[in-house]
Design a protein around this motif. Sequence first.
Motif, short mmCIF file in Angstrom:
data_model
loop_
_atom_site.label_atom_id
_atom_site.label_comp_id
_atom_site.label_asym_id
_atom_site.label_seq_id
_atom_site.Cartn_x
_atom_site.Cartn_y
_atom_site.Cartn_z
N ALA A 71 31.55 -33.33 56.72
CA ALA A 71 30.33 -32.52 56.87
C ALA A 71 30.04 -31.77 55.57
O ALA A 71 30.90 -31.05 55.06
N ILE A 72 28.85 -31.96 55.02
CA ILE A 72 28.42 -31.20 53.85
C ILE A 72 27.97 -29.80 54.27
O ILE A 72 28.13 -28.83 53.53
N GLU A 73 27.39 -29.72 55.45
CA GLU A 73 27.02 -28.45 56.05
C GLU A 73 27.36 -28.54 57.53
O GLU A 73 27.88 -29.56 57.98
N LYS A 74 27.12 -27.50 58.29
CA LYS A 74 27.47 -27.52 59.71
C LYS A 74 26.76 -28.68 60.39
O LYS A 74 25.55 -28.85 60.26
N VAL A 75 27.53 -29.49 61.12
CA VAL A 75 27.04 -30.74 61.67
C VAL A 75 27.22 -30.78 63.19
O VAL A 75 28.25 -30.34 63.71
N GLU A 76 26.23 -31.32 63.88
CA GLU A 76 26.34 -31.60 65.31
C GLU A 76 26.08 -33.08 65.53
O GLU A 76 25.07 -33.62 65.04
N LEU A 77 26.98 -33.75 66.25
CA LEU A 77 26.89 -35.18 66.48
C LEU A 77 26.85 -35.48 67.97
O LEU A 77 27.40 -34.73 68.78
N ALA A 78 26.20 -36.59 68.32
CA ALA A 78 26.27 -37.13 69.68
C ALA A 78 26.90 -38.51 69.57
O ALA A 78 26.38 -39.37 68.84
N GLY A 79 28.02 -38.74 70.25
CA GLY A 79 28.73 -40.00 70.12
C GLY A 79 28.87 -40.75 71.43
O GLY A 79 29.03 -40.13 72.49
N ILE A 96 28.95 -34.49 72.70
CA ILE A 96 28.58 -33.64 71.57
C ILE A 96 29.84 -33.17 70.83
O ILE A 96 30.82 -32.74 71.44
N ALA A 97 29.79 -33.28 69.51
CA ALA A 97 30.90 -32.81 68.66
C ALA A 97 30.32 -32.00 67.52
O ALA A 97 29.29 -32.36 66.94
N ASN A 98 30.95 -30.88 67.19
CA ASN A 98 30.49 -30.00 66.12
C ASN A 98 31.55 -29.91 65.02
O ASN A 98 32.75 -29.84 65.30
N ILE A 114 23.50 -38.32 64.28
CA ILE A 114 23.53 -36.97 63.72
C ILE A 114 22.36 -36.16 64.29
O ILE A 114 21.20 -36.55 64.14
N LEU A 115 22.67 -35.07 64.97
CA LEU A 115 21.65 -34.20 65.54
C LEU A 115 21.27 -33.09 64.57
O LEU A 115 20.10 -32.71 64.47
N LYS A 116 22.26 -32.55 63.86
CA LYS A 116 22.02 -31.48 62.89
C LYS A 116 22.96 -31.67 61.71
O LYS A 116 24.09 -32.15 61.87
N GLY A 117 22.51 -31.23 60.52
CA GLY A 117 23.38 -31.22 59.36
C GLY A 117 23.36 -32.50 58.55
O GLY A 117 22.65 -33.46 58.87
N GLY A 130 32.68 -28.95 55.35
CA GLY A 130 33.96 -29.35 54.76
C GLY A 130 34.91 -30.02 55.73
O GLY A 130 35.92 -30.61 55.29
N GLU A 131 34.63 -29.98 57.03
CA GLU A 131 35.52 -30.61 58.00
C GLU A 131 35.34 -32.13 58.00
O GLU A 131 34.22 -32.64 57.83
N THR A 132 36.44 -32.83 58.21
CA THR A 132 36.42 -34.29 58.25
C THR A 132 36.09 -34.78 59.65
O THR A 132 36.67 -34.32 60.64
#
Length: 351
Positions: A227-235, A160-162, A182-185, A166-168
Amino acid sequence: MKKLLLIEDDKALRENTAELLELSGYDVITAPNGRVGIDMAKANLPNIIVCDIMMPEVDGYGVLENLAADENTNHIPFIFLSAKTERSEIRKGMDLGADDYLTKPFEEEDLISAVESRLAKAELLSKIAQDNSPKKEEVTEEEMHTLNELKNFFDDNGAIANFNQGETIYNEGARSNKIYLILKGVVKCYKMDEEGKELITALYRPDDFLGFTSFLNNMPCQETATAIEKVELAGISKDRLKVLLEENHDISIELMELLTNDITEIKGQLLQMAYSSVRKKTAQTLIQFAEILNKKPEDPIKISRNDLASVAGIATESLIRTLSGFKKEGLIAIEGRNIRILELKALEYVS
């Protein structure tokens, strides 16, 4: 002729959908609610079922659970139709065993494509089942049959990465060894032209894969993801994904279909950027962002003017002037950075 069961409580939608399916060469039988649908499925054993979720008597989830518990019907491909677009609702339907999930309103070609692909997959799996070649008796956790199971694997096993707005996530030219779900965002991918202008190549929402533009190991990323908005990823690593795809060819086929659809959408966006007027580009981009962000027409869209201009393929100054014109015409309302669509139909027909 393939037999299709359509379960839909809205009479007008049921009749219209049945007609377009019949024109596409299917023998269509219909049911007005879930309880009747269950009886008709067991009596007629259709080749595929298309079912609404929100219905009286028995809802779509109940229909699927009932048919999945019956050995005579648990093999029938099942497609949900629903106005619900939340990721949790989509995942719930897919976790119950649905083969696909189309949101209302849907395009005719999307429905036909979903039906055709699910029937083709069912036929392929049937041929594989009839193959007398030796097969493993035990199914490991990494033996999967659907793209949704692969997504569940990402969800359950991925790192999981958050990322904040605006973060790259990764940069063009950098090397990445992960593919993400992409889980969220919402995430934008873009490239920079020779003049340093940002060109957005794609927008990704929850339940989309991210990072396939650099699928090979040690190959530089072909674009930047932010990220356009707060993002949660599973990689998961590309090496691990390759093993999964090599062992599960049916998932590989579904994944190729998914990536092909992505390419088609990008081509459509490029054609719009090349040939549409500034007004049409701006209107279509507003509608596209509203869809990606799962916004209703009356909900405000919080998005930077630079991002809007980048997707539309026009100068930021031209976009701002066009938005001002739309505001004067009563098509949109502008409240600081927020934009609210007031006349969706009118925007769709802007030329």
